[in-house]
Design a protein around this motif. Structure first.
Motif: not given
Length: 256
Positions: A158-181
């Protein structure tokens, strides 16, 4: 600003945003509740299972059946922690206060990962003990071979899921775009690639498909995965490191 001050600042930001607190709580509730439900169903249906299914019955993994739902909330948590400041415009103020972008990003990720780890571990142990209590005679003991590894691994997953998601969000910056992927990747693409014979060899190296191996104690009879539980978690960790690293590089290169 000193690193300890930045950490305190990020802690204040996270706990003051209700959406991030709620998503962490929802992750725990969903994981435990669905795990309890699946444990009840498994106990009631065990006598009707085939001989092969009984042979490969994994009481520990049954307890973690809710992880597939709980990780959805953990993904949202990871995305919101990083991208909230972009959506509100506060990122400019934050970077003005902490111009060292590496310190800013990694302080945020450190605090969020520590929270995810604490919640993930508490959730994993609670889901396990509740599930085993429900399974009764079918239960596994925490001291049985591989069980403690699986329970600790559930929290790390679960921790790594959060970390991976944080990395993707840092790349995309948009919450909608990050969640949409992220949502289609974890809930559509990965299960399809991991279960279709033609793409299984590729799918088994995706983050969740590899990482979930750590929670298995009894492998399926036809399991030909080329890595073990810790190998699968390592693959997931490499995905998380890659995502965070890419997010850091892009944060350094782009304007706020």
């Amino acid at each position: 600003m000193a690193a300890t001050q930045v950490l305190k600042s990020e802690w204040t930001k996270i706990k003051s945003v209700q959406s991030t607190v709620w998503t962490l709580s929802l992750s725990a509730i969903a994981t435990i509740a669905l795990g309890v439900l699946i444990s009840i169903l498994s106990r009631n249906e065990f006598k009707n299972m085939s001989a092969e299914d009984k042979l490969t019955f994994d009481p520990t993994f049954v307890s973690f059946a809710g992880t597939s739902l709980g990780q959805l909330a953990m993904i949202v948590f990871g995305v919101l922690v990083v991208s909230n400041e972009y959506s509100t415009g506060m990122i400019r103020t934050s970077l003005a206060a902490v111009p060292q972008r590496g310190t800013f990003l990694f302080s945020k990720i450190t605090v969020a990962a520590a929270l995810a780890l604490a919640v993930g571990m508490a959730t994993s142990f609670t889901a396990f003990f509740l599930g085993q209590a429900i399974l009764g005679d079918l239960r596994a003991g925490i001291g049985d071979p591989g069980v403690l590894r699986a329970v600790i691994g559930g929290g790390l997953y679960m921790t790594l899921i959060a970390l991976f998601s944080m990395g993707v969000a840092a790349m995309l910056r948009s919450p909608m775009l990050a969640l949409g992927i992220l949502m289609p990747v974890f809930f559509l693409l990965a299960p399809i690639l991991g279960n279709v014979s033609a793409t299984k060899k590729v799918g088994q190296y995706l983050p969740d498909q590899a990482g979930s191996k750590i929670m298995q104690v009894v492998p399926p009879l036809d399991d030909d995965t080329p890595y073990g539980p810790w190998g699968g978690l390592l693959i997931m960790a490499l995905w998380a490191v890659a995502a965070v690293s890419c997010g850091y590089v892009l944060l350094k290169r782009r304007d706020a």
